[in-house]
Design an enzyme around this catalytic site. Structure first.
Site, short mmCIF file in Angstrom:
data_model
loop_
_atom_site.label_atom_id
_atom_site.label_comp_id
_atom_site.label_asym_id
_atom_site.label_seq_id
_atom_site.Cartn_x
_atom_site.Cartn_y
_atom_site.Cartn_z
N GLY A 1 -9.83 -19.37 -34.59
CA GLY A 1 -8.53 -18.69 -34.61
C GLY A 1 -7.70 -18.97 -33.38
O GLY A 1 -6.96 -18.10 -32.91
N SER B 1 -5.16 -21.07 -32.96
CA SER B 1 -3.84 -21.67 -33.15
C SER B 1 -2.72 -20.75 -32.67
O SER B 1 -1.59 -21.18 -32.49
CB SER B 1 -3.61 -22.02 -34.63
OG SER B 1 -3.71 -20.87 -35.45
N ARG B 2 -3.04 -19.48 -32.46
CA ARG B 2 -2.03 -18.52 -32.00
C ARG B 2 -2.72 -17.30 -31.38
O ARG B 2 -3.93 -17.17 -31.40
CB ARG B 2 -1.14 -18.07 -33.17
CG ARG B 2 -1.88 -17.35 -34.29
CD ARG B 2 -0.94 -16.89 -35.39
NE ARG B 2 -0.37 -18.02 -36.09
CZ ARG B 2 -0.90 -18.57 -37.20
NH1 ARG B 2 -2.02 -18.09 -37.70
NH2 ARG B 2 -0.33 -19.60 -37.77
N GLY B 3 -1.93 -16.41 -30.85
CA GLY B 3 -2.41 -15.11 -30.39
C GLY B 3 -3.47 -15.15 -29.32
O GLY B 3 -3.43 -15.95 -28.38
N ILE B 4 -4.45 -14.27 -29.44
CA ILE B 4 -5.49 -14.10 -28.42
C ILE B 4 -6.31 -15.36 -28.25
O ILE B 4 -6.61 -15.77 -27.12
CB ILE B 4 -6.40 -12.91 -28.80
CG1 ILE B 4 -5.61 -11.60 -28.74
CG2 ILE B 4 -7.62 -12.83 -27.88
CD1 ILE B 4 -6.30 -10.41 -29.39
N GLY B 5 -6.68 -16.01 -29.35
CA GLY B 5 -7.48 -17.23 -29.26
C GLY B 5 -6.77 -18.31 -28.48
O GLY B 5 -7.38 -18.98 -27.63
N LYS C 1 -7.36 -22.23 -39.27
CA LYS C 1 -6.97 -22.63 -40.63
C LYS C 1 -5.60 -23.29 -40.71
O LYS C 1 -5.33 -24.04 -41.65
CB LYS C 1 -6.95 -21.40 -41.55
CG LYS C 1 -8.30 -20.76 -41.78
CD LYS C 1 -8.23 -19.76 -42.92
CE LYS C 1 -7.24 -18.65 -42.62
NZ LYS C 1 -7.19 -17.65 -43.72
N TYR D 1 -12.61 -2.37 -42.93
CA TYR D 1 -12.26 -3.11 -41.71
C TYR D 1 -13.20 -2.74 -40.57
O TYR D 1 -13.69 -3.61 -39.85
CB TYR D 1 -10.81 -2.81 -41.31
CG TYR D 1 -10.42 -3.42 -39.99
CD1 TYR D 1 -10.36 -4.81 -39.83
CD2 TYR D 1 -10.13 -2.62 -38.88
CE1 TYR D 1 -10.03 -5.39 -38.61
CE2 TYR D 1 -9.79 -3.18 -37.66
CZ TYR D 1 -9.74 -4.56 -37.52
OH TYR D 1 -9.41 -5.12 -36.31
N LYS E 1 -15.67 -5.28 -38.42
CA LYS E 1 -15.57 -5.52 -36.97
C LYS E 1 -16.85 -5.10 -36.26
O LYS E 1 -17.29 -5.77 -35.32
CB LYS E 1 -14.38 -4.74 -36.39
CG LYS E 1 -13.03 -5.28 -36.80
CD LYS E 1 -12.82 -6.74 -36.44
CE LYS E 1 -12.66 -6.99 -34.96
NZ LYS E 1 -12.30 -8.41 -34.65
#
Length: 442
Positions: free
Chosen positions: A17, A19-23, A42, A168, A172
């Site tokens: 993950g 490609s954006r955000g936290i990752g 993805k 959810y 997690k």
């Protein structure tokens, strides 16, 4: 902010993950050391609403000083993980760090969570984390710094974190249980830890869940990137920990956290799963400048009741507004609030919203109420709404009045368990965005 030390230079990080955000933020922090980053995500072509692809992330990583390998990976697909790991080993010679960041979210109750969504969260969050770890572990065991970092919360069995989004939470906590088990299983060989934010982090997901203006109540992804960097540069003996970003960074000597805030000085939303009851949560908000009326029992600054006759429309438009408060509910803060909400409804609001909301309120003036923002002209009232309900919101009468007068943020109400939502979450967010118009009149 936490300075780079160069300790990850030449190390290979496999980040799901990313490609954006936290990752991506974690990837960019490591890239400044000259690390190799495997972007396992993805998004290969631009998403219609979300920013970034694995290829744009690769460009940013290389511009920051790292080396990048962009791989199309859906963590639900074992073959795709295996293929990406093989590519990483062939290109960089091994894998030193795995960051399990990819995650799916649906904050819906048991009866409102389709099986397809349940399967997505369980397979992406729990199974995806377990599977990616399993495939990377043979290489991590060979590394001098071998480390797995899961972006998952400390396991808190307080029912408040289960009742509104059971599936959810289970998914997690599955990621967190991987930390518990693997930290012991591979102790001395690979460090395994979890990282979770103290406050909400502004990402595309939070923008979707929190609605307009939520970014001011969040911190940037930089704080998790700094905390992750701190963890990944510790020895393998640092393992089995559930780390909270702010706590760790304070231990590392960071004192100024305004640098991480989207809007420095603005009250911050606590994140999910931390052991903070609604009352303590309210105290924390007050300490940061939020209104004291988040608290239960505080005196309300509410419109004064003007009598039952004032709840009925007057003049030539009488009857057109479809307001039909029951006689016994015509007085009090709840009725007054709905009355003022009605006055704020316009044809434009109805046209842009297209949703019917039912409110199940407990306490004085409670019962069933509704706001119709779908049918011509719109309407509000007590009892069942005129049409199929899109969203059901359950809360106390006191909190309802606070929420619509701007004294209780909907996101805070939801996260603290004061507000339960069933139905179309997108329409629920639309209503939250409209509350600013109501606040000015309440």
């Amino acid at each position: 902010m936490l300075p780079n030390t160069g300790r990850l230079a030449g190390c290979t990080l496999f980040i799901t993950g990313a490609s954006r955000g936290i990752g991506k933020a974690i990837a960019l922090k490591a890239a400044k050391d000259g690390a190799n980053i495997v972007i396992a995500a993805k998004t290969g072509v631009p998403h219609r609403t979300l920013p970034g692809t694995i290829y744009t992330a690769a460009e940013e990583i290389e511009a920051a000083g790292g080396k990048a390998l962009a791989c199309i990976v859906n963590v639900r697909e074992e073959e795709q993980i295996v293929d990406a790991v093989d590519q990483a080993v062939q290109k960089f010679g091994g894998i030193d760090v795995l960051v399990n960041n990819a995650s799916a979210i649906s904050l819906t109750g048991t009866l409102d969570t389709p099986t397809k969504k349940v399967d997505l969260m369980m397979s992406a969050n729990t199974r995806g984390t377990y599977l990616t770890s399993k495939i990377c572990l043979p290489y991590l065991k060979k590394s001098k710094i071998g480390h797995i970092l899961n972006i998952s919360p400390p396991i808190n069995l307080n029912p408040i974190w289960f009742k509104n989004h059971c599936a959810y939470t289970i998914s997690k906590y599955g990621m967190s249980m991987c930390v518990l088990g693997m930290a012991e299983e591979f102790r001395g060989e690979v460090a395994v830890n979890a990282l979770w934010p103290q406050t909400a982090i502004y990402t595309s997901a939070m923008d979707m869940l929190g609605g307009a203006g939520v970014e001011k109540q969040c911190r940037k992804t930089d704080i998790l990137a700094d905390a992750a960097y701190c963890i990944l540069t510790k020895p393998k003996t640092f393992t089995g920990n559930f780390v909270i970003d702010e706590t760790l960074l304070r231990e590392e000597g960071i004192q100024n956290f305004d640098v991480y805030a989207v809007a420095p000085g603005h009250p911050l939303l606590p994140d999910f799963f931390l052991d903070v009851d609604p009352e303590t949560l309210a105290m924390k908000m007050e300490a940061q400048g939020a209104t004291p009326t988040f608290r239960e029992g505080k005196k309300q600054d509410l419109p004064k009741h003007e009598g039952p006759d004032k709840t009925k429309p007057e003049g030539p438009d009488r009857g057109k507004l479809h307001v039909h408060f029951a006689a016994e509910k015509s007085g009090g803060p709840v009725a007054e609030t709905f009355k003022i909400i009605k006055a704020a409804i316009s044809d434009e609001v109805v046209k842009s919203t297209q949703g019917i909301y039912r409110f199940e309120l407990s306490g004085e003036g409670g019962g069933t109420w509704y706001i119709d923002l779908k049918n011509k002209g719109g309407s509000v009232g007590s009892g069942e709404p005129p049409g199929k309900v899109d969203v059901v919101m359950s809360m106390s009468s006191t909190d309802f009045v606070k929420m619509f007068s701007g004294k209780l943020k909907p996101t805070l109400a939801f996260m603290s368990g004061k507000l339960a939502i069933k139905g179309d979450m997108a329409l629920a967010i639309k209503l939250e965005r409209l509350m600013g118009q109501f606040n000015a009149k309440l």
